[in-house]
Each structure stands twice: as C-alpha cells, then as structure tokens.
Scaffold this motif. Structure first.
Motif, PDB file in Angstrom:
ATOM      1  N   SER A 140       0.872  -1.175   0.000  1.00 50.80           N
ATOM      2  CA  SER A 140       0.000   0.000   0.000  1.00 50.80           C
ATOM      3  C   SER A 140       0.907   1.221   0.000  1.00 50.80           C
ATOM      4  CB  SER A 140      -0.900   0.014   1.238  1.00 50.80           C
ATOM      5  OG  SER A 140      -0.133   0.178   2.418  1.00 50.80           O
ATOM      6  N   VAL A 141       0.339   2.397  -0.239  1.00 54.10           N
ATOM      7  CA  VAL A 141       1.146   3.620  -0.272  1.00 54.10           C
ATOM      8  C   VAL A 141       1.827   3.835   1.078  1.00 54.10           C
ATOM      9  CG1 VAL A 141       1.072   6.128  -0.513  1.00 54.10           C
ATOM     10  CG2 VAL A 141      -0.287   4.694  -2.057  1.00 54.10           C
ATOM     11  N   LEU A 142       1.063   3.720   2.159  1.00 55.49           N
ATOM     12  CA  LEU A 142       1.629   3.911   3.488  1.00 55.49           C
ATOM     13  C   LEU A 142       2.616   2.800   3.832  1.00 55.49           C
ATOM     14  CD1 LEU A 142       1.764   5.391   6.176  1.00 55.49           C
ATOM     15  CD2 LEU A 142      -0.262   4.107   6.921  1.00 55.49           C
ATOM     16  N   GLY A 143       2.258   1.555   3.493  1.00 56.69           N
ATOM     17  CA  GLY A 143       3.130   0.438   3.810  1.00 56.69           C
ATOM     18  C   GLY A 143       4.472   0.529   3.100  1.00 56.69           C
ATOM     19  N   LEU A 144       4.471   0.916   1.829  1.00 61.81           N
ATOM     20  CA  LEU A 144       5.720   1.039   1.087  1.00 61.81           C
ATOM     21  C   LEU A 144       6.549   2.216   1.594  1.00 61.81           C
ATOM     22  CD1 LEU A 144       4.562   0.237  -2.558  1.00 61.81           C
ATOM     23  CD2 LEU A 144       5.858  -1.217  -0.996  1.00 61.81           C
ATOM     24  N   ALA A 145       5.875   3.290   2.014  1.00 60.94           N
ATOM     25  CA  ALA A 145       6.617   4.419   2.584  1.00 60.94           C
ATOM     26  C   ALA A 145       7.345   3.991   3.849  1.00 60.94           C
ATOM     27  CB  ALA A 145       5.669   5.569   2.874  1.00 60.94           C
ATOM     28  N   ARG A 146       6.662   3.224   4.699  1.00 61.57           N
ATOM     29  CA  ARG A 146       7.293   2.737   5.920  1.00 61.57           C
ATOM     30  C   ARG A 146       8.432   1.770   5.604  1.00 61.57           C
ATOM     31  NH1 ARG A 146       1.729   1.471   9.340  1.00 61.57           N
ATOM     32  NH2 ARG A 146       1.391   3.607  10.114  1.00 61.57           N
ATOM     33  N   ALA A 147       8.217   0.908   4.631  1.00 60.39           N
ATOM     34  CA  ALA A 147       9.266  -0.040   4.251  1.00 60.39           C
ATOM     35  C   ALA A 147      10.479   0.685   3.693  1.00 60.39           C
ATOM     36  CB  ALA A 147       8.725  -1.037   3.230  1.00 60.39           C
ATOM     37  N   GLY A 148      10.246   1.726   2.908  1.00 64.11           N
ATOM     38  CA  GLY A 148      11.359   2.484   2.348  1.00 64.11           C
ATOM     39  C   GLY A 148      12.206   3.128   3.423  1.00 64.11           C
ATOM     40  N   VAL A 149      11.552   3.667   4.445  1.00 64.18           N
ATOM     41  CA  VAL A 149      12.293   4.262   5.563  1.00 64.18           C
ATOM     42  C   VAL A 149      13.089   3.200   6.301  1.00 64.18           C
ATOM     43  CG1 VAL A 149      12.055   5.427   7.776  1.00 64.18           C
ATOM     44  CG2 VAL A 149      10.677   6.177   5.827  1.00 64.18           C
ATOM     45  N   ALA A 150      12.458   2.051   6.566  1.00 64.00           N
ATOM     46  CA  ALA A 150      13.131   0.978   7.304  1.00 64.00           C
ATOM     47  C   ALA A 150      14.341   0.454   6.539  1.00 64.00           C
ATOM     48  CB  ALA A 150      12.151  -0.151   7.589  1.00 64.00           C
ATOM     49  N   LEU A 151      14.197   0.278   5.227  1.00 67.18           N
ATOM     50  CA  LEU A 151      15.291  -0.258   4.429  1.00 67.18           C
ATOM     51  C   LEU A 151      16.430   0.740   4.264  1.00 67.18           C
ATOM     52  CD1 LEU A 151      13.255  -2.078   1.635  1.00 67.18           C
ATOM     53  CD2 LEU A 151      14.601  -3.156   3.444  1.00 67.18           C
ATOM     54  N   LEU A 189      10.905   0.875  -3.947  1.00 62.74           N
ATOM     55  CA  LEU A 189      11.854   0.497  -2.902  1.00 62.74           C
ATOM     56  C   LEU A 189      13.280   0.376  -3.421  1.00 62.74           C
ATOM     57  CD1 LEU A 189       9.763  -2.246  -1.051  1.00 62.74           C
ATOM     58  CD2 LEU A 189      10.103   0.136  -0.359  1.00 62.74           C
ATOM     59  N   GLY A 190      13.419   0.141  -4.714  1.00 64.05           N
ATOM     60  CA  GLY A 190      14.756  -0.008  -5.274  1.00 64.05           C
ATOM     61  C   GLY A 190      15.382  -1.359  -5.005  1.00 64.05           C
ATOM     62  N   VAL A 191      14.586  -2.325  -4.594  1.00 69.30           N
ATOM     63  CA  VAL A 191      15.078  -3.687  -4.347  1.00 69.30           C
ATOM     64  C   VAL A 191      14.061  -4.668  -4.925  1.00 69.30           C
ATOM     65  CG1 VAL A 191      16.360  -3.069  -2.264  1.00 69.30           C
ATOM     66  CG2 VAL A 191      13.973  -3.798  -2.076  1.00 69.30           C
ATOM     67  N   PRO A 192      14.504  -5.862  -5.337  1.00 72.62           N
ATOM     68  CA  PRO A 192      13.555  -6.859  -5.841  1.00 72.62           C
ATOM     69  C   PRO A 192      12.756  -7.483  -4.708  1.00 72.62           C
ATOM     70  CG  PRO A 192      15.764  -7.766  -5.791  1.00 72.62           C
ATOM     71  CD  PRO A 192      15.906  -6.323  -5.435  1.00 72.62           C
ATOM     72  N   LEU A 193      11.554  -7.940  -5.015  1.00 71.26           N
ATOM     73  CA  LEU A 193      10.720  -8.656  -4.060  1.00 71.26           C
ATOM     74  C   LEU A 193      10.798 -10.150  -4.333  1.00 71.26           C
ATOM     75  CD1 LEU A 193       9.564  -5.756  -3.575  1.00 71.26           C
ATOM     76  CD2 LEU A 193       7.321  -6.847  -3.263  1.00 71.26           C
ATOM     77  N   ILE A 194      10.913 -10.937  -3.271  1.00 75.80           N
ATOM     78  CA  ILE A 194      10.898 -12.387  -3.396  1.00 75.80           C
ATOM     79  C   ILE A 194       9.544 -12.858  -3.914  1.00 75.80           C
ATOM     80  CG2 ILE A 194      10.996 -14.568  -2.118  1.00 75.80           C
ATOM     81  CD1 ILE A 194      13.688 -13.320  -2.516  1.00 75.80           C
ATOM     82  N   GLY A 195       8.473 -12.191  -3.500  1.00 81.32           N
ATOM     83  CA  GLY A 195       7.133 -12.562  -3.924  1.00 81.32           C
ATOM     84  C   GLY A 195       6.096 -11.728  -3.211  1.00 81.32           C
ATOM     85  N   GLU A 196       4.848 -12.099  -3.396  1.00 77.33           N
ATOM     86  CA  GLU A 196       3.716 -11.400  -2.805  1.00 77.33           C
ATOM     87  C   GLU A 196       2.691 -12.431  -2.371  1.00 77.33           C
ATOM     88  OE1 GLU A 196       1.933 -10.633  -7.253  1.00 77.33           O
ATOM     89  OE2 GLU A 196       1.298  -9.291  -5.659  1.00 77.33           O
TER      90      GLU A 196
END
Length: 289
Positions: A140-151, A189-196
C-alpha cells in the motif's frame, strides 16, 4: 530474522510457515520469538497450554547456555523447537540472555528463524555475520513508505547485505485493480521482491480462534519455496555461500549434498508440489474465502 514494518501483517505466521518448510526439507530448525513488546508466538501456534521454557524463564548469568539442553526444554510445534515470549510476564530478557539463547540454538540447529516483530531493539540480539533479514512490507502507499524508511536505515542491512523483501496485500483490498503491483513496489523500494501474497480468511480464523496453523495453504507454497531457496543460496547475505551453513554429519547436510534434493512431502503441505512456473502467491487469484 523476520521483521515487519507495520503490525498485523502476518509476520509471525510467515516466519512459522518458513520454519515448517525448512523442517520438511529435513533441516533441524528452531523458532525464536524476539518480539518482546507484542509477542507470544506460542499463542498464535495454538501451543500456549503446553509446558516448556519461555524466553522469560531463561537465566544465563555467564552469557552462555547449553544448546542441546535448551532445545530439550522448549515447546515444540511441527518438528520445530519454539522459544516464545510469555506476554503475561513483564520481565524483558537482558541482552546477554537473548544472545546466549540465539548462540546456543544456532550451535545445534541448521536454521534458526527469529520473529523480531517490528524490529525494535534488534541490536540487542547481536546477529552473526551469516544472518539474513526478511522484511515484510504491506503493498500500500503507506506500507511502502514505511518499508522504504526501514530499508534506508543500516539497522536492517548491516549484518546481512541486502534484505529480502516480501509484499503482502492489504486485507481490505479485494479487487485486483486496487492493488499495487510488485513491479511498482520494486521500483519504489529499489530492491527486488521475493514474492507477494494475500491474506487467507480461513487461516486467519484458525489462528484467531486458537487452533493455530493446521497446514501450509496451497496458495503459499510457491512463495515459501522461493524464500527458502533464496535464504539457502545466501542471496541476502554479505558473504558467499549459504546464510546458515549446514553441519556435516547431520541429515540435513547429507540431504543437501545428494544429487536429488527433493524435500519430504508431509500431509501435502510442502511447496514443492506447486505448479511449475507458477507466479508468486497472490498472482494467480485473490484468496479471501
């Protein structure tokens, strides 16, 4: 180590199913619940009434524990040892107790799966250089924003190179048109995802009603196999070779050395029987019933 950038994403469930998958591959595996602020993985697995040592019962004044003795005292679930937090006790394990437990269990297992919740105070665990971090991010928009900060913080990448990222679709989204795609998430995120994957209502009900995880849902098997393959290949580790080297002389080591590494099929719950070429979980259909 499994870390969720938001609460309620199914992180503990994913960590437990990953451990179960490793055990089906004849590897000796233990689950450590390091979510001290909101843990209790024994409750999630439906084994809270069983006797066994919890994290708050550990005493390691000299900073060392015997791995075999500790493993023997733990709860067990589907062949995995489980070192759970007891949410009814307010005592927080000291850092040397956390490290002693991790190091002791690492010595006697092929794989140690750590559920770190949101990753609060993970520096106290002192992960070894061979450790890998799996990040669960909401698509989600919020979830990816949080993930980007964490990464972007070194806390999730210092010991393991690039974190392995898995996306989970929000429970509220039923229509495929409402989803954020894996491609868009990767670009952000600038990184690949293993899956969804998407939450499965039946599994959620089983857990919330106290029955735990009866079996690995068929829809999750391909994702879990992709994740375990990536972990064994050391794709998220800073060095070469597997993230958790298998000990020679163990059955797991012998199996991995054979030409045919096909895993054990237990109760039709292993990801190896997923259709060849199938996409990541959630790509074929939205599961909500």
């Amino acid at each position: 180590m499994f870390v969720g950038v938001s609460g309620g994403l199914g992180l503990s469930t994913l960590a437990a199913m990953t451990a179960w998958t490793f055990t089906d591959m004849r590897m000796r595996c233990t689950i450590i619940d390091a979510d001290f602020s909101g843990g209790g993985i024994d409750v999630l697995l439906g084994i809270e009434a069983e006797s066994g040592m919890r994290f708050t019962d550990i005493k390691a004044p000299l900073g060392r524990l015997d791995g075999e003795a500790l493993e023997h005292e733990l709860l067990h679930w589907e062949g995995n040892g489980v070192l759970s937090v007891d949410p009814r006790k307010v005592r927080h394990p000291d850092w040397w107790e956390q490290q002693a437990a991790l190091h002791a269990l690492q010595e006697v297992n092929d794989i140690v799966v750590v559920d770190a919740g949101r990753g609060e105070r993970i520096e106290e665990i002192a992960l070894p250089q061979s450790a890998q971090i799996v990040v669960l991010a909401e698509l989600s928009v919020l979830g990816l924003a949080r993930a980007g900060v964490a990464l972007s913080r070194g806390q999730l990448t210092a010991s393991s190179g690039t974190a392995l990222v898995i996306g989970v679709h929000p429970r509220a989204l039923r229509a495929r048109s409402e989803r954020i795609s894996v491609q868009d998430a990767q670009e952000y995120l600038g990184v690949p995802l293993i899956g969804e994957f998407s939450p499965i209502r039946r599994l959620g009900l089983s857990i919330t009603q106290g029955f735990g995880i009866a079996r690995i849902p068929k829809q999750y098997r391909y994702l879990l196999r992709s994740l375990t393959d990536a972990l064994l290949a050391g794709e998220g580790a800073s060095g070469d070779g597997p993230a958790a080297p298998l000990r020679q002389g163990t059955k797991a080591f012998d199996d991995r050395m054979r030409a045919d590494p096909s895993p054990v099929d237990r109760q039709n719950s292993h990801p190896s029987d997923a259709a060849p070429g199938a996409g990541a979980v959630g790509a074929a259909e939205d599961i909500h019933g």
